[in-house]
Design a protein around this motif. Structure first.
Motif, PDB file in Angstrom:
ATOM      1  N   THR A  26      -4.747   0.887   4.287  1.00  0.00           N
ATOM      2  CA  THR A  26      -3.689  -0.115   4.472  1.00  0.00           C
ATOM      3  C   THR A  26      -4.227  -1.538   4.504  1.00  0.00           C
ATOM      4  O   THR A  26      -3.461  -2.478   4.692  1.00  0.00           O
ATOM      5  CB  THR A  26      -2.932   0.135   5.799  1.00  0.00           C
ATOM      6  N   TYR A  55      -3.809   4.326  -0.936  1.00  0.00           N
ATOM      7  CA  TYR A  55      -2.447   4.102  -0.449  1.00  0.00           C
ATOM      8  C   TYR A  55      -2.351   4.502   1.018  1.00  0.00           C
ATOM      9  O   TYR A  55      -3.206   5.229   1.550  1.00  0.00           O
ATOM     10  CB  TYR A  55      -1.423   4.878  -1.280  1.00  0.00           C
ATOM     11  N   ALA A  56      -1.291   3.997   1.664  1.00  0.00           N
ATOM     12  CA  ALA A  56      -1.039   4.313   3.067  1.00  0.00           C
ATOM     13  C   ALA A  56      -0.591   5.764   3.194  1.00  0.00           C
ATOM     14  O   ALA A  56       0.017   6.314   2.269  1.00  0.00           O
ATOM     15  CB  ALA A  56       0.041   3.381   3.612  1.00  0.00           C
ATOM     16  N   PRO A  57      -0.864   6.399   4.327  1.00  0.00           N
ATOM     17  CA  PRO A  57      -1.492   5.853   5.541  1.00  0.00           C
ATOM     18  C   PRO A  57      -3.009   5.926   5.532  1.00  0.00           C
ATOM     19  O   PRO A  57      -3.651   5.553   6.508  1.00  0.00           O
ATOM     20  CB  PRO A  57      -0.923   6.765   6.629  1.00  0.00           C
ATOM     21  N   TRP A  92       0.812  -1.219   0.000  1.00  0.00           N
ATOM     22  CA  TRP A  92       0.000   0.000   0.000  1.00  0.00           C
ATOM     23  C   TRP A  92       0.845   1.269   0.000  1.00  0.00           C
ATOM     24  O   TRP A  92       0.303   2.373   0.101  1.00  0.00           O
ATOM     25  CB  TRP A  92      -0.921   0.009   1.217  1.00  0.00           C
ATOM     26  N   ARG A  93       2.156   1.151  -0.108  1.00  0.00           N
ATOM     27  CA  ARG A  93       3.002   2.344  -0.050  1.00  0.00           C
ATOM     28  C   ARG A  93       2.713   3.307  -1.206  1.00  0.00           C
ATOM     29  O   ARG A  93       2.487   2.881  -2.327  1.00  0.00           O
ATOM     30  CB  ARG A  93       4.481   1.952  -0.088  1.00  0.00           C
TER      31      ARG A  93
END
Length: 269
Positions: free
Chosen positions: A125, A120-122, A101-102
């Motif tokens: 996740t 995507y993160a944050p 998910w970065r």
């Protein structure tokens, strides 16, 4: 210079304390860098814009293991071009990298610049949590690769029962395993291939449409599951100065495929 034992011990203690403090500062700096990186990440595009309500049947979710890097591998190139084709067909395209998910400054941003709504993160996740929040809006969910669909299917069933499930096999993995087993006479590999075949056929049976690149794989799947809806989506390539005619023909075929197969299935989902 003469250093007695007590002074030597004291000096060592101070050096150890200094070394410990250096490591603490390094950790603090790393944490600060991580927080700053999160702080400067752009927030995902609004997922419920006023002109595209959840009932809009143009919402499609595309899921792959990671964010595509089309200049590094062929699989990424196909995922990237599928995303572009969906956009060109007038769909509202969402993308989830289910296994990583970065936020990738170059590659995630490249998708966003095209108009794709990326998770995507944050901010996101976990696929189940994402689907609990977003699942109701998707008319269709296109998932690349058997292991990814296996991981995603329970959440799709739970939170997007209205969605048409499109399983893109990205080459049948059990065929690769079986060919390797035949070449090496490896019985364990042959057993793994047989198990993978059952897994892939199960996913085909659970999907509304299965997509493959080749007529050979389509015919194999039709022989194993005569009632399955299997469609051939040809391999695609970006247009280049030396291959404009081929690229134009491929793009035309791909656009016809979307207009012929995908919207029809969604309307009857």
């Amino acid at each position: 210079m003469i250093i007695d034992r007590q002074n030597a011990i004291s000096l060592v203690d101070r050096l150890l304390a200094l070394d410990t403090r250096i490591h603490e500062l390094e950790r603090e700096n790393a944490d600060l860098r991580a927080r700053l990186q999160i702080a400067v990440l752009p927030s995902p595009a609004p997922t419920n814009p006023a002109d595209t309500p959840p009932s809009d049947t143009r919402h499609i979710l595309v899921v792959d293991l990671t964010t595509p890097v089309p200049d590094e591998d062929a699989g990424s190139q196909q995922t990237f071009l599928v995303l572009k084709s969906c956009l060109q067909a007038g769909l509202i395209v969402h993308f989830v990298p289910q296994g990583d998910w970065r936020f990738r400054p170059r590659d995630t941003a490249a998708l966003q610049n095209l108009g794709i709504i990326c998770a995507y993160a944050p901010y996101d996740t976990d696929f189940t949590s994402f689907m609990a929040r977003m699942g109701a809006r998707f008319a269709a969910i296109l998932v690349f690769r058997a292991p990814v669909l296996e991981a995603c299917l329970p959440a799709i069933r739970a939170y997007a029962p209205q969605a048409a499930i499109l399983f893109h096999v990205a080459d049948l993995h059990h065929l690769r395993l079986q060919r390797m087993a035949d070449l090496t006479a490896d019985h364990d590999l042959a057993a793994a291939a047989a198990l993978m075949r059952l897994r892939e056929l199960h996913l085909v049976a659970e999907s509304h449409i299965t997509i493959t690149h080749s007529t050979a794989e389509r015919d194999l799947l039709h022989a194993a599951l005569p009632g399955a809806a299997v469609r051939v989506w040809p391999l695609m390539a970006e247009a280049t100065a030396t291959a404009k005619a081929t690229a134009k023909a491929t793009h035309s075929h791909t656009h016809r495929w979307l207009l012929t197969h995908f919207p029809t299935r969604v309307k009857h989902a």
